[in-house]
Design an enzyme around this catalytic site. Structure first.
Site, PDB file in Angstrom:
ATOM      1  N   HIS A 331      -7.329  -2.906  -4.030  1.00 58.73           N
ATOM      2  CA  HIS A 331      -6.817  -2.329  -2.793  1.00 58.73           C
ATOM      3  C   HIS A 331      -7.608  -2.906  -1.624  1.00 58.73           C
ATOM      4  CE1 HIS A 331      -5.939   0.748   0.286  1.00 58.73           C
ATOM      5  NE2 HIS A 331      -4.806   0.913  -0.379  1.00 58.73           N
ATOM      6  N   ASP A 390      -0.086   2.547  -6.767  1.00 60.70           N
ATOM      7  CA  ASP A 390       1.136   1.899  -7.228  1.00 60.70           C
ATOM      8  C   ASP A 390       1.073   1.516  -8.702  1.00 60.70           C
ATOM      9  OD1 ASP A 390       2.608   1.963  -4.814  1.00 60.70           O
ATOM     10  OD2 ASP A 390       1.388   0.328  -4.030  1.00 60.70           O
TER      11      ASP A 390
END
Length: 453
Positions: A331, A390
């Site tokens: 991320h 996700d």
């Protein structure tokens, strides 16, 4: 005059080469002039472009004067996401409307305030007369994000106060959009499924007494049926995707367009256009595709050595889509952990057991553990790598029988709340247009007459 396809192709090929030559910028110039490419420095740290009260992301802390990574933390209006989720779940409520109220208005609602807000959302789900027939059913698209954007811009034609940017009017518009995003998304998919894929057409009206997640499942499924666990896991997914610090691409887009004085519909359409980009909102689709590929090509998905070797081949661009990415890992902000993924994981396991997909969950858990090891061995990275939200959201949506065409729209159904909160905050605080500076590198040239070129 009509051009042949070959003429158009030759023209675009010719000028694409010219553009590559004339528009290329020497990458060393970014360092020379201190330009933060992608609004991030070489260490991935975001450039500060604003101040917000809406949410906060923490991935590091200062200890003895040094900045060190820490387990990721996410706060909505100062409340930790873990506490918010635990609160509405322990008290048996769906969280979408409650957390939406918090983000939009800055405080946790009392019961009467929550009930009033739910009534506003329920009443706002109704679309204009014949809108479904005249807008959604005509020219359906396989790209539901484009369909959603078209619908939002068309809704502007039905609003007599479309350009009124007073706070009262913008709040009304934002609540309306929060309410209709699920309806427009699901109906857009149903139109595509019927007219493009030859499936049966189902248009179920939302019910006022149901939560947002319940209505999504009800509208999507032919029999309108769903389990309590399904609705609550989807509700959790929407809450976790609602907002994320303000520094993401689509939220920044929202604030930039808002600062220009544009109307709510145009602003949200711009945010949707940002979110649909595969570098922003399409990651969970790629996670699902990657796992399909792993299951098709790894003989024994319980063998750690075999799975780890295949992940290494993915990272080295030898297999899958040869992009060199293990999707769902890493991320821009978090390093040690993404708190949204941490919250999600236990509920995903419950849903997997209910759906008879415990083996899939075990594979996900295995790759969540092995992928950071492979990335650390194969890449020189400045910070740690962990699973992001996700990584699991695609698995959740597939277990809920949500089609892949709706994966990114599901993100938008949640994130419209954050966009709306940031639009309101920008209107309250800013009186100037955002106008970033660029370093010009075009040089100087003497004009050349036509005959001398």
């Amino acid at each position: 005059m009509t051009l042949k396809k070959e003429d158009i192709r030759n023209f675009t090929e010719k000028y694409s080469k010219i553009c590559r030559k004339n528009d290329s910028v020497d990458k060393e110039l970014f360092t020379q002039f201190g330009v933060k490419r992608g609004l991030r420095d070489i260490n991935g740290k975001g450039v500060v472009t604003g101040i917000t009260n809406i949410s906060r992301v923490e991935s590091s802390e200062v200890i003895d004067g040094k900045t060190v990574p820490c387990a990721g933390r996410l706060y909505f209006r100062g409340y930790s996401i873990q506490d918010l989720v635990a609160g509405f779940m322990q008290e048996g409520r769906y969280g979408f409307e409650e957390v939406a109220y918090l983000l939009l208005f800055g405080s946790l609602p009392k019961m009467e305030e929550l009930q009033e807000f739910r009534k506003m959302i329920a009443a706002s789900r109704r679309l204009p007369t014949n809108f479904v027939r005249d807008v959604i059913m005509k020219a359906p698209s396989s790209d539901i994000m484009n369909s959603l954007t078209k619908s939002i811009l068309t809704l502007a034609s039905y609003d007599k106060n479309v350009s009124d940017t007073s706070l009262e009017n913008v709040i009304r518009q934002c609540i309306n959009l929060v309410a209709v995003f699920p309806v427009l998304s699901v109906y857009g998919y149903q139109a595509y499924n019927h007219y493009k894929k030859g499936g049966s057409l189902y248009i179920h009206r939302p019910k006022a007494e149901l939560s947002t997640s319940e209505n999504i499942l009800r509208m999507l499924r032919p029999d309108k049926k769903y389990t309590d666990l399904e609705a609550r896991v989807l509700d959790l997914a929407l809450v976790l995707h609602m907002e994320h610090g303000g520094g993401n691409n689509s939220t920044f887009t929202t604030r930039v367009v808002t600062s220009s004085g544009s109307d709510t519909y145009s602003t949200i359409a711009a945010a949707l256009s940002s979110l649909k980009g595969p570098r922003h909102g399409g990651a969970n689709i790629m996670v699902v595709e990657m796992f399909k590929n792993i299951k098709d090509n790894v003989k024994d998905v319980t063998d750690e050595t075999e799975v780890k070797e295949y992940l290494r081949q993915i990272l080295n661009k030898q297999v899958f889509n040869k992009k060199g990415l293990i999707y769902g890992m890493g991320h821009a902000v978090y390093s040690i952990s993404d708190p949204r993924a941490e919250i999600f994981k236990s509920f995903v396991e419950k849903l997997a057991n209910e759906k008879g997909r415990a083996d899939d969950f075990r594979l996900y858990s295995l790759i969540e553990r092995l992928a950071p090891q492979v990335i650390a061995e194969e890449r020189h990275i400045y910070k740690g790598v962990s699973a992001n939200v996700d990584f699991y959201s695609g698995l959740v949506y597939s277990m809920l029988d949500i089609p892949e065409e709706l994966f990114t729209p599901m993100f938008a159904i949640a994130r419209i709340v954050g966009w709306s909160a940031h639009r309101i905050e920008e209107l309250v605080n800013a009186d100037k247009i955002m106008r970033p500076a660029y370093v010009s590198n075009c040089g100087y040239h003497e004009y050349i007459g036509m005959e001398e070129r």
